[in-house]
Scaffold this active site. Structure first.
Site, mmCIF file in Angstrom:
data_model
loop_
_atom_site.group_PDB
_atom_site.id
_atom_site.type_symbol
_atom_site.label_atom_id
_atom_site.label_comp_id
_atom_site.label_asym_id
_atom_site.label_seq_id
_atom_site.Cartn_x
_atom_site.Cartn_y
_atom_site.Cartn_z
ATOM 1 N N SER A 30 18.224 78.586 62.562
ATOM 2 C CA SER A 30 17.327 79.686 61.909
ATOM 3 C C SER A 30 16.084 79.433 62.587
ATOM 4 O O SER A 30 15.250 78.628 62.446
ATOM 5 C CB SER A 30 17.424 79.672 60.501
ATOM 6 O OG SER A 30 16.393 80.695 60.040
ATOM 7 N N GLY B 174 28.387 100.063 64.976
ATOM 8 C CA GLY B 174 28.730 99.013 63.974
ATOM 9 C C GLY B 174 28.686 99.706 62.622
ATOM 10 O O GLY B 174 27.792 100.475 62.373
ATOM 11 N N ALA B 175 29.332 99.066 61.599
ATOM 12 C CA ALA B 175 29.482 99.547 60.177
ATOM 13 C C ALA B 175 29.354 98.506 59.207
ATOM 14 O O ALA B 175 29.901 98.669 58.105
ATOM 15 C CB ALA B 175 30.441 100.467 59.932
ATOM 16 N N ASN C 216 18.206 89.973 50.788
ATOM 17 C CA ASN C 216 18.018 88.702 51.653
ATOM 18 C C ASN C 216 16.833 87.977 51.169
ATOM 19 O O ASN C 216 16.241 87.303 52.050
ATOM 20 C CB ASN C 216 17.795 89.259 52.980
ATOM 21 C CG ASN C 216 16.389 89.998 53.256
ATOM 22 O OD1 ASN C 216 16.077 90.743 52.501
ATOM 23 N ND2 ASN C 216 15.862 89.922 54.263
ATOM 24 N N LYS D 159 24.233 86.961 51.035
ATOM 25 C CA LYS D 159 23.395 88.123 50.751
ATOM 26 C C LYS D 159 24.063 88.740 49.542
ATOM 27 O O LYS D 159 23.306 89.451 48.544
ATOM 28 C CB LYS D 159 23.218 89.098 51.960
ATOM 29 C CG LYS D 159 22.253 88.375 53.125
ATOM 30 C CD LYS D 159 22.039 89.640 54.086
ATOM 31 C CE LYS D 159 21.241 89.090 55.139
ATOM 32 N NZ LYS D 159 20.874 89.826 56.174
ATOM 33 N N THR E 252 20.280 84.429 54.406
ATOM 34 C CA THR E 252 21.074 85.114 55.466
ATOM 35 C C THR E 252 22.555 85.037 54.932
ATOM 36 O O THR E 252 23.029 84.598 54.028
ATOM 37 C CB THR E 252 20.729 84.327 56.736
ATOM 38 O OG1 THR E 252 21.387 85.033 57.988
ATOM 39 C CG2 THR E 252 21.202 82.832 56.653
ATOM 40 N N ASP F 162 15.543 93.459 54.849
ATOM 41 C CA ASP F 162 16.114 93.600 56.172
ATOM 42 C C ASP F 162 15.490 95.385 56.448
ATOM 43 O O ASP F 162 15.556 95.755 57.573
ATOM 44 C CB ASP F 162 17.474 93.652 56.195
ATOM 45 C CG ASP F 162 17.991 92.227 56.312
ATOM 46 O OD1 ASP F 162 17.164 91.360 56.847
ATOM 47 O OD2 ASP F 162 19.030 91.912 55.912
ATOM 48 N N GLY G 122 16.312 92.023 68.227
ATOM 49 C CA GLY G 122 16.503 91.691 67.099
ATOM 50 C C GLY G 122 15.155 90.690 66.460
ATOM 51 O O GLY G 122 15.201 90.718 65.561
#
Length: 275
Positions: free
Chosen positions: A14, A125-126, A86, A65, A61, A101, A234
């Site tokens: 992380s 993406g979903a 988060n 969550k 993370t 986020d 990201g």
């Protein structure tokens, strides 16, 4: 000594400690420390509720969550709407849950697009990250979102879209991907880079926010850049979600420039040592 930490699994790599500890140093918060703890979703509530009072907050993370939202004593409107958290902040009346986020995606979109108006987005993406992405796109003024996903997740996303005032359409990878991407003002990809390996040349026809930052650049952003489109990764989203967490934990304005510089330096170091 005030402390904070990131919780999740896997957590070893992380980058949150890099961001937050750089922020503490730059803000002159002597004695503050940010660390990491490996924990499953099942183990997260006990870890949080038995934590030392020195811990003022936790970044969360995956896979924790949903558990973070459930254990909270109070919840922000956006975390409630999105259905996950988060961020956990220790308050006098218990744990407060938020979802930064949302700010991560919003900040990344701002760096990608500037003030350029955006009406139509292609969301790839979903899963979990798609929900704060929809929130940020709505904040940005997007009205129409095409969701590209292998399976039909419309039942999960349509209630959120309704609350956000978004019109959603859905498509699978068997559709004309080139036409879908060319119709978009921005593309937000929330899936692993490998999932798009066979499709990048068809998709890369608009500015791209790819939530992946390891490895970076992704094939999608490389192809989009070759087509003349701006791209962003990201790591920028990660930084922007951390800025808000930092401020909620400390009550001090985040030293954004220094935090982002530390993040970029660590990413450079990792890229050099991976060869």
């Amino acid at each position: 000594m005030p402390r904070a930490a990131v919780l999740g699994s896997p957590i070893e790599h992380s980058l949150s400690p890099v961001l937050h500890n750089a922020g503490y140093e730059a803000a002159g918060l002597a004695g503050w420390d940010y660390t990491r703890f490996e924990t499953t979703a099942e183990g997260l509530p006990d870890l949080v509720e038995t934590s030392d009072p020195d811990f003022v907050g936790f970044s969360v993370t995956m896979p924790g969550k949903f558990a973070a939202l459930r254990l909270a004593d109070s919840v922000s409107d956006r975390a409630q709407l999105i259905g996950s958290a988060n961020t956990l902040v220790r308050r006098a009346d218990g744990w407060f849950a938020d979802n930064t986020d949302t700010e991560g995606v919003r900040g990344a979109l701002a760096e990608l697009l500037g003030d350029e108006p955006v009406g139509h987005a292609l969301l790839i993406g979903a899963g979990g990250t798609a929900r704060p992405a929809l929130w940020a796109l709505a904040e940005r003024g997007v009205t129409n979102v095409m969701v590209l996903n292998r399976s039909d997740r419309s039942a999960e996303l349509l209630p959120l879209a309704y609350e956000l005032g978004l019109e959603l359409s859905f498509a699978g990878f068997d559709k004309d991907l080139s036409a879908l991407s060319r119709a978009a003002d921005v593309i937000v990809s929330t899936v692993p880079a490998a999932a798009l390996e066979d499709y990048v040349f068809d998709i890369a026809h608009a500015p791209v926010l790819d939530v992946i930052y390891d490895p970076w650049p992704t094939p999608l952003t490389t192809c989009a850049a070759a087509n003349g489109h701006k791209t962003i990764g990201g790591h920028v989203m990660l930084a922007h979600q951390a800025f808000s967490q930092f401020e909620q934990f400390t009550g001090v304005a985040a030293p954004r420039e220094e935090m982002l510089e530390a993040l970029n330096e660590e990413l450079r170091r990792r890229s050099q040592t991976s060869y």
